[in-house]
Design a protein around this motif. Structure first.
Motif, PDB file in Angstrom:
ATOM      1  N   GLU A 187       0.848  -1.188   0.000  1.00  0.00           N
ATOM      2  CA  GLU A 187       0.000   0.000   0.000  1.00  0.00           C
ATOM      3  C   GLU A 187       0.886   1.240   0.000  1.00  0.00           C
ATOM      4  O   GLU A 187       1.757   1.391   0.849  1.00  0.00           O
ATOM      5  CB  GLU A 187      -0.895   0.017   1.236  1.00  0.00           C
ATOM      6  CG  GLU A 187      -1.805   1.235   1.328  1.00  0.00           C
ATOM      7  CD  GLU A 187      -2.675   1.197   2.551  1.00  0.00           C
ATOM      8  OE1 GLU A 187      -3.816   0.735   2.448  1.00  0.00           O
ATOM      9  OE2 GLU A 187      -2.191   1.627   3.631  1.00  0.00           O
ATOM     10  N   MET A 188       0.679   2.107  -0.978  1.00  0.00           N
ATOM     11  CA  MET A 188       1.454   3.338  -1.089  1.00  0.00           C
ATOM     12  C   MET A 188       0.690   4.482  -0.426  1.00  0.00           C
ATOM     13  O   MET A 188      -0.539   4.490  -0.393  1.00  0.00           O
ATOM     14  CB  MET A 188       1.729   3.674  -2.548  1.00  0.00           C
ATOM     15  CG  MET A 188       2.454   2.582  -3.313  1.00  0.00           C
ATOM     16  SD  MET A 188       4.087   2.218  -2.640  1.00  0.00           S
ATOM     17  CE  MET A 188       4.938   3.765  -3.002  1.00  0.00           C
ATOM     18  N   THR A 228      -8.064   9.952   3.732  1.00  0.00           N
ATOM     19  CA  THR A 228      -7.134  10.411   4.764  1.00  0.00           C
ATOM     20  C   THR A 228      -7.310   9.599   6.035  1.00  0.00           C
ATOM     21  O   THR A 228      -8.430   9.316   6.439  1.00  0.00           O
ATOM     22  CB  THR A 228      -7.374  11.902   5.094  1.00  0.00           C
ATOM     23  OG1 THR A 228      -7.369  12.654   3.892  1.00  0.00           O
ATOM     24  CG2 THR A 228      -6.324  12.426   6.024  1.00  0.00           C
ATOM     25  N   GLU A 229      -6.185   9.226   6.657  1.00  0.00           N
ATOM     26  CA  GLU A 229      -6.218   8.527   7.943  1.00  0.00           C
ATOM     27  C   GLU A 229      -5.209   9.171   8.879  1.00  0.00           C
ATOM     28  O   GLU A 229      -4.135   9.599   8.451  1.00  0.00           O
ATOM     29  CB  GLU A 229      -5.861   7.044   7.778  1.00  0.00           C
ATOM     30  CG  GLU A 229      -6.883   6.241   7.010  1.00  0.00           C
ATOM     31  CD  GLU A 229      -6.488   4.776   6.872  1.00  0.00           C
ATOM     32  OE1 GLU A 229      -5.356   4.428   7.282  1.00  0.00           O
ATOM     33  OE2 GLU A 229      -7.293   3.995   6.353  1.00  0.00           O
ATOM     34  N   GLU A 230      -5.538   9.235  10.146  1.00  0.00           N
ATOM     35  CA  GLU A 230      -4.592   9.735  11.133  1.00  0.00           C
ATOM     36  C   GLU A 230      -3.845   8.562  11.737  1.00  0.00           C
ATOM     37  O   GLU A 230      -4.443   7.561  12.128  1.00  0.00           O
ATOM     38  CB  GLU A 230      -5.314  10.512  12.237  1.00  0.00           C
ATOM     39  CG  GLU A 230      -4.357  11.180  13.208  1.00  0.00           C
ATOM     40  CD  GLU A 230      -5.040  12.187  14.101  1.00  0.00           C
ATOM     41  OE1 GLU A 230      -4.341  13.041  14.652  1.00  0.00           O
ATOM     42  OE2 GLU A 230      -6.271  12.117  14.245  1.00  0.00           O
ATOM     43  N   ILE A 231      -2.524   8.660  11.803  1.00  0.00           N
ATOM     44  CA  ILE A 231      -1.700   7.609  12.396  1.00  0.00           C
ATOM     45  C   ILE A 231      -1.649   7.832  13.905  1.00  0.00           C
ATOM     46  O   ILE A 231      -1.350   8.930  14.375  1.00  0.00           O
ATOM     47  CB  ILE A 231      -0.285   7.619  11.792  1.00  0.00           C
ATOM     48  CG1 ILE A 231      -0.367   7.273  10.294  1.00  0.00           C
ATOM     49  CG2 ILE A 231       0.630   6.642  12.511  1.00  0.00           C
ATOM     50  CD1 ILE A 231       0.959   7.315   9.581  1.00  0.00           C
ATOM     51  N   TYR A 241       0.657  12.775  12.479  1.00  0.00           N
ATOM     52  CA  TYR A 241       0.872  12.372  11.093  1.00  0.00           C
ATOM     53  C   TYR A 241      -0.455  12.022  10.432  1.00  0.00           C
ATOM     54  O   TYR A 241      -1.246  11.247  10.987  1.00  0.00           O
ATOM     55  CB  TYR A 241       1.812  11.167  11.036  1.00  0.00           C
ATOM     56  CG  TYR A 241       3.206  11.463  11.504  1.00  0.00           C
ATOM     57  CD1 TYR A 241       4.175  11.941  10.618  1.00  0.00           C
ATOM     58  CD2 TYR A 241       3.571  11.298  12.838  1.00  0.00           C
ATOM     59  CE1 TYR A 241       5.462  12.226  11.047  1.00  0.00           C
ATOM     60  CE2 TYR A 241       4.861  11.580  13.280  1.00  0.00           C
ATOM     61  CZ  TYR A 241       5.799  12.044  12.370  1.00  0.00           C
ATOM     62  OH  TYR A 241       7.073  12.329  12.799  1.00  0.00           O
ATOM     63  N   LEU A 242      -0.675  12.584   9.261  1.00  0.00           N
ATOM     64  CA  LEU A 242      -1.846  12.256   8.456  1.00  0.00           C
ATOM     65  C   LEU A 242      -1.393  11.493   7.225  1.00  0.00           C
ATOM     66  O   LEU A 242      -0.446  11.881   6.549  1.00  0.00           O
ATOM     67  CB  LEU A 242      -2.588  13.527   8.037  1.00  0.00           C
ATOM     68  CG  LEU A 242      -3.331  14.263   9.158  1.00  0.00           C
ATOM     69  CD1 LEU A 242      -4.059  15.477   8.593  1.00  0.00           C
ATOM     70  CD2 LEU A 242      -4.327  13.345   9.851  1.00  0.00           C
ATOM     71  N   CYS A 243      -2.086  10.409   6.958  1.00  0.00           N
ATOM     72  CA  CYS A 243      -1.722   9.499   5.877  1.00  0.00           C
ATOM     73  C   CYS A 243      -2.754   9.601   4.758  1.00  0.00           C
ATOM     74  O   CYS A 243      -3.959   9.497   5.004  1.00  0.00           O
ATOM     75  CB  CYS A 243      -1.673   8.074   6.445  1.00  0.00           C
ATOM     76  SG  CYS A 243      -1.289   6.823   5.228  1.00  0.00           S
ATOM     77  N   TYR A 244      -2.287   9.821   3.546  1.00  0.00           N
ATOM     78  CA  TYR A 244      -3.142   9.917   2.368  1.00  0.00           C
ATOM     79  C   TYR A 244      -2.909   8.656   1.537  1.00  0.00           C
ATOM     80  O   TYR A 244      -1.847   8.476   0.934  1.00  0.00           O
ATOM     81  CB  TYR A 244      -2.812  11.171   1.565  1.00  0.00           C
ATOM     82  CG  TYR A 244      -2.939  12.439   2.378  1.00  0.00           C
ATOM     83  CD1 TYR A 244      -4.086  13.219   2.313  1.00  0.00           C
ATOM     84  CD2 TYR A 244      -1.917  12.833   3.246  1.00  0.00           C
ATOM     85  CE1 TYR A 244      -4.212  14.373   3.078  1.00  0.00           C
ATOM     86  CE2 TYR A 244      -2.029  13.979   4.013  1.00  0.00           C
ATOM     87  CZ  TYR A 244      -3.176  14.747   3.924  1.00  0.00           C
ATOM     88  OH  TYR A 244      -3.288  15.878   4.692  1.00  0.00           O
ATOM     89  N   ILE A 245      -3.888   7.762   1.554  1.00  0.00           N
ATOM     90  CA  ILE A 245      -3.751   6.463   0.898  1.00  0.00           C
ATOM     91  C   ILE A 245      -3.792   6.636  -0.617  1.00  0.00           C
ATOM     92  O   ILE A 245      -4.720   7.238  -1.172  1.00  0.00           O
ATOM     93  CB  ILE A 245      -4.870   5.504   1.337  1.00  0.00           C
ATOM     94  CG1 ILE A 245      -4.964   5.453   2.865  1.00  0.00           C
ATOM     95  CG2 ILE A 245      -4.636   4.119   0.756  1.00  0.00           C
ATOM     96  CD1 ILE A 245      -3.731   4.937   3.547  1.00  0.00           C
ATOM     97  N   LEU A 246      -2.792   6.108  -1.289  1.00  0.00           N
ATOM     98  CA  LEU A 246      -2.717   6.213  -2.748  1.00  0.00           C
ATOM     99  C   LEU A 246      -3.190   4.918  -3.396  1.00  0.00           C
ATOM    100  O   LEU A 246      -2.870   3.828  -2.927  1.00  0.00           O
ATOM    101  CB  LEU A 246      -1.275   6.485  -3.190  1.00  0.00           C
ATOM    102  CG  LEU A 246      -0.572   7.695  -2.573  1.00  0.00           C
ATOM    103  CD1 LEU A 246       0.821   7.823  -3.171  1.00  0.00           C
ATOM    104  CD2 LEU A 246      -1.368   8.962  -2.800  1.00  0.00           C
ATOM    105  N   PHE A 303      -4.023  14.616  -6.688  1.00  0.00           N
ATOM    106  CA  PHE A 303      -3.483  13.280  -6.924  1.00  0.00           C
ATOM    107  C   PHE A 303      -4.024  12.748  -8.244  1.00  0.00           C
ATOM    108  O   PHE A 303      -5.230  12.811  -8.504  1.00  0.00           O
ATOM    109  CB  PHE A 303      -3.887  12.337  -5.791  1.00  0.00           C
ATOM    110  CG  PHE A 303      -3.301  12.705  -4.451  1.00  0.00           C
ATOM    111  CD1 PHE A 303      -2.205  12.018  -3.953  1.00  0.00           C
ATOM    112  CD2 PHE A 303      -3.854  13.722  -3.692  1.00  0.00           C
ATOM    113  CE1 PHE A 303      -1.658  12.343  -2.724  1.00  0.00           C
ATOM    114  CE2 PHE A 303      -3.317  14.057  -2.455  1.00  0.00           C
ATOM    115  CZ  PHE A 303      -2.216  13.368  -1.973  1.00  0.00           C
ATOM    116  N   ILE A 304      -3.120  12.225  -9.072  1.00  0.00           N
ATOM    117  CA  ILE A 304      -3.494  11.648 -10.369  1.00  0.00           C
ATOM    118  C   ILE A 304      -3.380  10.130 -10.288  1.00  0.00           C
ATOM    119  O   ILE A 304      -2.341   9.598  -9.887  1.00  0.00           O
ATOM    120  CB  ILE A 304      -2.585  12.171 -11.494  1.00  0.00           C
ATOM    121  CG1 ILE A 304      -2.666  13.702 -11.592  1.00  0.00           C
ATOM    122  CG2 ILE A 304      -2.934  11.517 -12.827  1.00  0.00           C
ATOM    123  CD1 ILE A 304      -4.036  14.221 -11.966  1.00  0.00           C
TER     124      ILE A 304
END
Length: 443
Positions: A187-188, A228-231, A241-246, A303-304
């Motif tokens: 998962e990127m 978006t997810e918060e770690i 830290y906020l994580c943006y799942i690609l 994001f593309i």
């Protein structure tokens, strides 16, 4: 992860050492006190493995005491006296053990992330040098460009590379990361780091609020913004830290060469900006009395994703978003407005009245007028690789659009980029024209 170097050993407790060191590594940024405790445990397990590999078994109970092998300190001294480790390595282990003792025996004393990073670096180099029999100067080859702290994992996400040239307190640091899921898939993600020292810095909170508002009303959002997810972080961590799942084959629009390399036909280029405009439009009046305005739209916040049949755009990075509620202006509006203006005053994706700050003092700024200008600039960026930065390029690009696409698209773009604040075409008008042109060119 860096901890995987342990798997090169043949100790009886290799898996346990790896588990402890990995836990230490992945908690440095988010749970530093626990990370240091894990370092202590990993060091103790490693010494057990060293003794066992040299034929010295650690007995239980009274026999261990008689052989002076009952404590971690005694086992370390045995390794030193037998020549299994050097004096310098022993000093490193002592430092790690004492740091860990504070975490274990004095839980009221909290550690910080830099101290946790330093302890991990000491332990990693000790283990790596013992295994490879060579001096280890660097943990990562990227240390020539970045300090080690910026290359360490963020939770269970491994940092592939920081997305900034040099750290500055004026930026929100971003990192390209990856995580191996339980099913083995990769998962990127892009992860952004927010500081908590500034009580008036609400960027982290704005991102969370905007994300929650979108999730609550997701059925009314045409193209949902990036997930978006918060770690999870402990209270002793100074960052969040906020994580943006690609998705697969996803990159930031600001990666110009990647976008150019897709060789997209005109309809797909227009569809990218249409999806952005559609998203912005759906966030206006997302629920009764509530609207969300992005306020920092640019290629760096889009994001593309390349699919099998099409290319899609998703908007992200809402840390400056204006969540406008009827009869409520929100907390600390002046502070956030000041940050928004100051940090984007030289941004060509912002309209003139934003860059020269002439609208800064307005009590009720029409943020749709700002966002629609940014969206128009993205049309030029997708078509020509840059926004309009001067009158010559403005005329040249508009002529091209009229000649190759349509007068209608030229007209609405001209109304947006040349008309003064308050008189521009709205996002809905731009959205409608883009939708028609996409359909016409796709046929």
């Amino acid at each position: 992860m860096f901890s995987d170097i342990v798997l090169k050993t043949q100790f009886f407790n290799t898996n346990t050492i790896h588990e402890k060191l990995l836990s230490c590594e992945t908690r440095i940024r988010t749970k530093p006190t626990e990370s240091i405790s894990d370092a202590r445990s990993a060091a103790e397990e490693f010494i057990k493995g060293v003794l066992d590999s040299k034929g010295i078994k650690i007995p239980k109970g009274i026999k261990a005491k008689l052989l002076k092998l009952s404590s971690a300190e005694e086992r370390q001294l045995r390794c030193l006296s037998e020549g299994f480790i050097t004096e310098a390595q022993s000093e490193i282990l002592t430092k790690i053990r004492r740091s860990g003792n504070i975490s274990v025996h004095e839980p009221g004393i909290k550690s910080n992330t830099q101290k946790a990073a330093d302890v991990f670096e000491l332990l990693y180099k000790f283990i790596a040098e013992y295994i490879t029999k060579q001096e280890v100067k660097f943990i990562s080859p990227l240390e020539e460009k970045y300090p080690l702290f910026e290359l360490l994992p963020i939770g269970n996400y491994e940092v592939i590379k920081p997305l900034f040239e040099k750290f500055s307190f004026d930026i929100i640091p971003s990192y390209l990361c990856r995580r191996v899921k339980k099913d083995g898939d990769i998962e990127m993600a892009i992860i952004r780091r927010f500081r908590l020292e500034e009580k008036e810095d609400m960027r982290h909170e704005r991102e969370i609020l905007a994300s929650n508002e979108v999730r609550k009303n997701y059925t009314d959002v045409s193209f949902e913004p990036i997930k978006t997810e918060e770690i999870e972080s402990s209270k002793d961590c100074r960052h969040r830290y906020l994580c943006y799942i690609l998705g697969k084959n996803t990159f930031l629009m600001s990666e110009r060469e990647k976008l150019k390399g897709l060789n997209l036909p005109i309809w797909q280029k227009l569809n990218i900006v249409y999806e952005i405009a559609e998203t912005l439009y759906s966030l206006i009046d997302i629920e009764e009395g509530v609207s969300i305005h992005h306020r920092q739209l640019s290629p760096q916040s889009v994001f593309i994703t390349v699919g099998r049949k099409n290319v899609h755009a998703r908007v992200g990075f809402f840390e400056y978003a204006k969540i406008k509620r009827e009869n409520e202006d929100g907390a600390n509006p002046t502070v956030m407005r000041t940050k928004c203006f100051n940090e984007h005053k030289d941004d060509y994706y912002k309209p003139p009245e934003f860059r020269d700050q002439t609208i800064r003092g307005n009590e009720n700024i029409d943020w749709e007028q700002v966002d629609v200008y940014s969206c128009a600039m993205l049309v030029f960026y997708v078509l020509f690789g840059e926004p309009v930065v001067n009158a010559d390029k403005e005329e040249k690009y508009l002529d091209y659009i009229e000649d190759k696409i349509s007068y209608e698209l030229r007209d609405v773009l001209e109304k947006i980029i040349t008309m003064p604040y308050g008189n521009r075409a709205g996002i809905n008008e731009l959205r409608k024209v883009l939708k028609r042109e996409v359909a016409r060119f796709e046929e």
